[in-house]
Design a protein around this motif. Structure first.
Motif, PDB file in Angstrom:
ATOM      1  N   TYR A 146       0.837  -1.202   0.000  1.00 37.50           N
ATOM      2  CA  TYR A 146       0.000   0.000   0.000  1.00 37.50           C
ATOM      3  C   TYR A 146       0.872   1.253   0.000  1.00 37.50           C
ATOM      4  O   TYR A 146       0.642   2.199  -0.766  1.00 37.50           O
ATOM      5  N   LEU A 149       2.412   1.765  -3.312  1.00 41.23           N
ATOM      6  CA  LEU A 149       1.415   2.264  -4.255  1.00 41.23           C
ATOM      7  C   LEU A 149       1.222   3.769  -4.097  1.00 41.23           C
ATOM      8  O   LEU A 149       1.115   4.500  -5.087  1.00 41.23           O
ATOM      9  N   LEU A 150       1.195   4.238  -2.849  1.00 41.94           N
ATOM     10  CA  LEU A 150       1.066   5.672  -2.604  1.00 41.94           C
ATOM     11  C   LEU A 150       2.250   6.455  -3.160  1.00 41.94           C
ATOM     12  O   LEU A 150       2.104   7.603  -3.601  1.00 41.94           O
ATOM     13  N   LEU A 178      -7.781  -2.415  -2.893  1.00 36.86           N
ATOM     14  CA  LEU A 178      -6.736  -1.463  -3.301  1.00 36.86           C
ATOM     15  C   LEU A 178      -6.621  -1.374  -4.810  1.00 36.86           C
ATOM     16  O   LEU A 178      -6.489  -0.278  -5.379  1.00 36.86           O
ATOM     17  N   THR A 181      -9.586   0.437  -6.340  1.00 34.23           N
ATOM     18  CA  THR A 181      -9.455   1.865  -6.038  1.00 34.23           C
ATOM     19  C   THR A 181      -8.407   2.517  -6.922  1.00 34.23           C
ATOM     20  O   THR A 181      -8.623   3.613  -7.462  1.00 34.23           O
ATOM     21  N   ASP A 182      -7.277   1.847  -7.092  1.00 33.05           N
ATOM     22  CA  ASP A 182      -6.217   2.386  -7.945  1.00 33.05           C
ATOM     23  C   ASP A 182      -6.700   2.542  -9.378  1.00 33.05           C
ATOM     24  O   ASP A 182      -6.401   3.539 -10.043  1.00 33.05           O
ATOM     25  N   HIS A 282      -6.001  10.846  -0.169  1.00 36.61           N
ATOM     26  CA  HIS A 282      -5.996   9.382  -0.280  1.00 36.61           C
ATOM     27  C   HIS A 282      -7.197   8.749   0.427  1.00 36.61           C
ATOM     28  O   HIS A 282      -7.135   7.575   0.823  1.00 36.61           O
ATOM     29  N   GLU A 284      -9.812   7.611  -0.696  1.00 44.12           N
ATOM     30  CA  GLU A 284     -10.369   6.472  -1.437  1.00 44.12           C
ATOM     31  C   GLU A 284      -9.813   5.144  -0.927  1.00 44.12           C
ATOM     32  O   GLU A 284     -10.535   4.144  -0.840  1.00 44.12           O
ATOM     33  N   TYR A 285      -8.527   5.143  -0.584  1.00 48.50           N
ATOM     34  CA  TYR A 285      -7.920   3.912  -0.065  1.00 48.50           C
ATOM     35  C   TYR A 285      -8.439   3.608   1.344  1.00 48.50           C
ATOM     36  O   TYR A 285      -8.650   2.438   1.693  1.00 48.50           O
ATOM     37  N   ALA A 288     -11.712   2.001   0.897  1.00 48.37           N
ATOM     38  CA  ALA A 288     -11.575   0.612   0.460  1.00 48.37           C
ATOM     39  C   ALA A 288     -11.252  -0.306   1.643  1.00 48.37           C
ATOM     40  O   ALA A 288     -11.786  -1.421   1.746  1.00 48.37           O
ATOM     41  N   ILE A 289     -10.376   0.147   2.551  1.00 46.41           N
ATOM     42  CA  ILE A 289     -10.032  -0.656   3.728  1.00 46.41           C
ATOM     43  C   ILE A 289     -11.254  -0.837   4.630  1.00 46.41           C
ATOM     44  O   ILE A 289     -11.540  -1.941   5.102  1.00 46.41           O
TER      45      ILE A 289
END
Length: 318
Positions: A146, A149-150, A178, A181-182, A282, A284-285, A288-289
């Motif tokens: 994660y 990715l950020l 994740l 979302t990405d 961020h 959105e992540y 998602a979590i």
């Protein structure tokens, strides 16, 4: 006031002290038997590392134990070796929580609160790090992927998240969240970077599935046991068997357990709503979590619903 005078090194040392104190208390004072159930199964799988095709567990954690046993020349007892692995993963996860929060624009003091919240999450934050199960190692890999990715390191993120997929099956849900979302945040998903990201992400689980299918003679070997044991309802309820069924079929202990689970499922829901409305960097992540944890509370049956609680410590991020 206390957190304002604490520094990251102090917080990490405090978590280290908490881990060691609980491990010593459980082993020396309560004489707790760590080598039973899942930990015993992981150790046995690590001894049979050449055939890593357990139908219930993925092999990432046993392979890590086998590697750690090799580099330490087998001088550590099984419980001690597994605890050292988990301790490293626990402190590493706490550090990544701090880094992810600061990258997201959170200042140092609230980020340290997030670290403590993750490390000391009620009922599970510390106990399921000391207990030598695969949870904290899988969480470490998820957080590392994660974080990558950020930072825009998609190949690295794909490789590490791919390892998370073969370390704990719960990670399938979190990694899927994740990735989706990405994709939603990417204007053009059909790029070379995304191709390599998916290739690195899916290769470990694809290789495991392929050779495991040959070994077991079944293409469903990788998930069928989990569907039967963890997801299949044990009551008339098709969904929420874990939450509602725990109340209905339980005694006083079941009612208390159901109450705790309901509280933390509600926290996950509140987190999801708050994150969506706040739209911080961020977010959105974080959404998602939160939704992944809610899905665990929704899908897992009475026998396995506590796994939703164990992984709810990731709500420290959103």
């Amino acid at each position: 006031m206390l957190i304002s005078i604490m520094k990251p090194k102090v917080v990490f040392f405090f978590l280290l002290l908490c881990f060691c104190s609980l491990a010593l208390f459980l082993s020396s004072y309560l004489h707790y038997d760590f080598m039973r159930s899942d930990p015993l199964s992981y150790w046995q799988d690590s001894l049979a590392w050449k055939t890593p095709f357990h139908p219930f567990h993925v092999p990432g954690y046993p392979l890590l134990i086998a590697f750690a046993r090799a580099i330490t020349l087998g001088i550590l007892a099984p419980v001690n070796l597994m605890m050292v692995v988990n301790l490293c993963a626990y402190i590493g996860s706490a550090y990544l929580i701090f880094r992810i929060l600061t990258v997201g624009g959170v200042s140092e003091e609230p980020a340290l609160i997030g670290v403590l919240l993750f490390g000391l999450w009620p009922f599970v934050g510390l106990t399921y790090a000391v207990d030598p199960v695969a949870d904290i190692t899988a969480i470490l890999l998820f957080l590392c992927g994660y974080y990558s990715l950020l930072l825009g390191r998609k190949k690295q993120a794909g490789f590490i998240l791919g390892l998370a997929l073969i370390t704990h099956k719960v990670m399938w849900l979190f990694v899927f969240g994740l990735v989706i979302t990405d994709w939603l945040l990417t204007k053009d998903i059909f790029t070379k970077r995304n191709f390599w990201f998916l290739l690195f992400l899916l290769s470990p689980i694809a290789i495991l599935w392929f050779f495991g299918a040959i070994y077991h003679g079944s293409i469903t070997w990788l998930f069928i046991s989990n569907l039967k044991v963890e997801v299949a309802s044990k009551s008339a309820l098709p969904l929420l068997d874990g939450l509602i069924g725990t109340f209905i079929n339980g005694d006083l202990k079941g009612i208390l357990k159901g109450g705790i689970l309901t509280v933390f499922a509600s926290i996950a829901l509140i987190c999801a709503i708050t994150v969506y409305r706040s739209k911080y960097k961020h977010f959105e992540y974080g959404l998602a979590i939160s939704l992944s944890i809610l899905m665990l509370f929704l899908l897992l049956n009475q026998g396995e619903i506590w796994a939703a609680m164990r992984f709810s410590r990731l709500l420290a991020l959103p």
